[in-house]
Design a protein around this motif. Sequence first.
Motif, PDB file in Angstrom:
ATOM      1  N   THR A   1       0.826  -1.206   0.000  1.00  0.00           N
ATOM      2  CA  THR A   1       0.000   0.000   0.000  1.00  0.00           C
ATOM      3  C   THR A   1       0.860   1.255   0.000  1.00  0.00           C
ATOM      4  O   THR A   1       0.578   2.219  -0.731  1.00  0.00           O
TER       5      THR A   1
ATOM      6  N   ALA B   1      -3.749  -3.136 -11.266  1.00  0.00           N
ATOM      7  CA  ALA B   1      -4.762  -2.812 -10.268  1.00  0.00           C
ATOM      8  C   ALA B   1      -5.589  -4.036  -9.901  1.00  0.00           C
ATOM      9  O   ALA B   1      -5.864  -4.288  -8.725  1.00  0.00           O
ATOM     10  N   ARG B   2      -5.978  -4.825 -10.910  1.00  0.00           N
ATOM     11  CA  ARG B   2      -6.754  -6.034 -10.632  1.00  0.00           C
ATOM     12  C   ARG B   2      -5.934  -7.028  -9.812  1.00  0.00           C
ATOM     13  O   ARG B   2      -6.440  -7.701  -8.921  1.00  0.00           O
TER      14      ARG B   2
ATOM     15  N   ILE C   1      -8.190  -3.417  -5.015  1.00  0.00           N
ATOM     16  CA  ILE C   1      -8.471  -1.998  -4.804  1.00  0.00           C
ATOM     17  C   ILE C   1      -8.076  -1.517  -3.415  1.00  0.00           C
ATOM     18  O   ILE C   1      -7.776  -0.336  -3.202  1.00  0.00           O
ATOM     19  N   GLU C   2      -8.010  -2.418  -2.440  1.00  0.00           N
ATOM     20  CA  GLU C   2      -7.707  -1.993  -1.075  1.00  0.00           C
ATOM     21  C   GLU C   2      -6.322  -1.361  -0.949  1.00  0.00           C
ATOM     22  O   GLU C   2      -6.076  -0.538  -0.068  1.00  0.00           O
TER      23      GLU C   2
ATOM     24  N   PHE D   1      -4.988   0.723  -2.933  1.00  0.00           N
ATOM     25  CA  PHE D   1      -4.955   2.062  -3.515  1.00  0.00           C
ATOM     26  C   PHE D   1      -5.578   3.094  -2.588  1.00  0.00           C
ATOM     27  O   PHE D   1      -5.718   4.259  -2.955  1.00  0.00           O
ATOM     28  N   LYS D   2      -5.940   2.688  -1.380  1.00  0.00           N
ATOM     29  CA  LYS D   2      -6.499   3.600  -0.398  1.00  0.00           C
ATOM     30  C   LYS D   2      -5.376   4.047   0.543  1.00  0.00           C
ATOM     31  O   LYS D   2      -4.762   3.223   1.218  1.00  0.00           O
TER      32      LYS D   2
END
Length: 440
Positions: free
Chosen positions: A63, A118-119, A123-124, A126-127
């Motif tokens: 992340t 990204a896949r 998505i987690e 990218f937070k």
Amino acid sequence: MTTFEEGTPAKTDVHHGKLSLAEIFETLLGGDLKIRITAYDGSSAGPEDAEFGLNLKTPRGTTYLVTAPGDLGLARAYVSGDLELIGAHPGDPYGALQALAEDLNFKRPSPLALAQIARSLGIEHFKPITPPPQEALPRWRRFAEGLRHSKTRDAEVISYHYDVSNAFYEWVLGPSMTYTCAVYPDADASLETAQENKYRLIFDKLRLKPGDRLLDIGCGWGGMVRYAARRGVKALGVTLSAEQAEWAQQAIADEGLADLAEVRHSDYRDVPESDFDAVSSIGLTEHIGVGNYPSYFSFMRDKARVGGLVLNHSITRPDNMKSSRAGSFIDRYVFPDGELTGSGKIISKMQDIGGLEVVHEENFRYHYASTLRDWNRNLVDHWDEAVEEVGVGTARLWGLYMAGCRIGFERDIVQLHHVLAVKLDDKGRQSLPLRPWWDA
């Protein structure tokens, strides 16, 4: 090896499965890897026999890397312990950083490749998440501390960097407690010899003699002040760091120099005394802000007597065109609000205020690379004590910062310049010797 050039179909565009973490690293770095990459999902890339490597240990590290691509994300993951540099001591990761720098040839993935990355990650990742506690606020959130380079904000950012721990600095800097570039008389000289030689050189350039008065602004732990006082010069130093001032005053007392030396916890702009025979600034200019150079150099000029000398010692850029602001890693983790520019701009700003004649400049960038090398060695030698004193995250940060800066000086990304000037009389006259009077 998978690389992407923007707008060019790439291998990963037609890869329909998920990418492993090592494959994503390999994709983004581009070129033929010279380091080994391993990750917590069990994947790996790069030569198996590589001397150095990266090991991504946790999802949190992913992340950090995804939400702050480049040096800031790498620093966050490394300082937090989520990313390891394999094959290097955390107190001196120079070799690993050198090898990594060879691979840091980021390519912009095509839109399809970005979508697949990204896949693959989810998505987690990218937070944005909370950065390590060693990170300073971004520039736009520092307004609570005042406008950039105001007295209040300068005091805050100086405290952030210099009030870490005097004990920690003693281990890293050595007995001289000097946190500026040393000047090595030869390649085999020790750090202490080189720091003493630096002070000797500045003392000689300023033509100081017993009975003279010296003002040293941004004096740190008072190394220049004490050097001058030992030679009969009445020296005043000022620093915005309370811990530096306390340490320096004790050192002055211990050496029996109280009649000649003083280190004051003060903003240099609040010094009321004037008519000094010489004014030195050793490592302060980086904190001043380029927009404040006219008032800064005017202050130095006004504090010197007619015929007095002014010496500015500062980190510089190799040209005068680039943005003066530091990159994200340096701004958030090392010198908040720091600014660098080329020696040409420093010289021109000194000239433009009037009343100062620049008589000499020289570049010491290889000396700073050697200084950083020796500071890293000191950190390695005192690693356990340093970790106990400031915590492993801060100790890792300092090892990373110093080793990275060493590479910067070696690669001419940054330099270190002395600029020497004399204060002219009202008819533009000065009476210096015709040629340099010091031993280089």
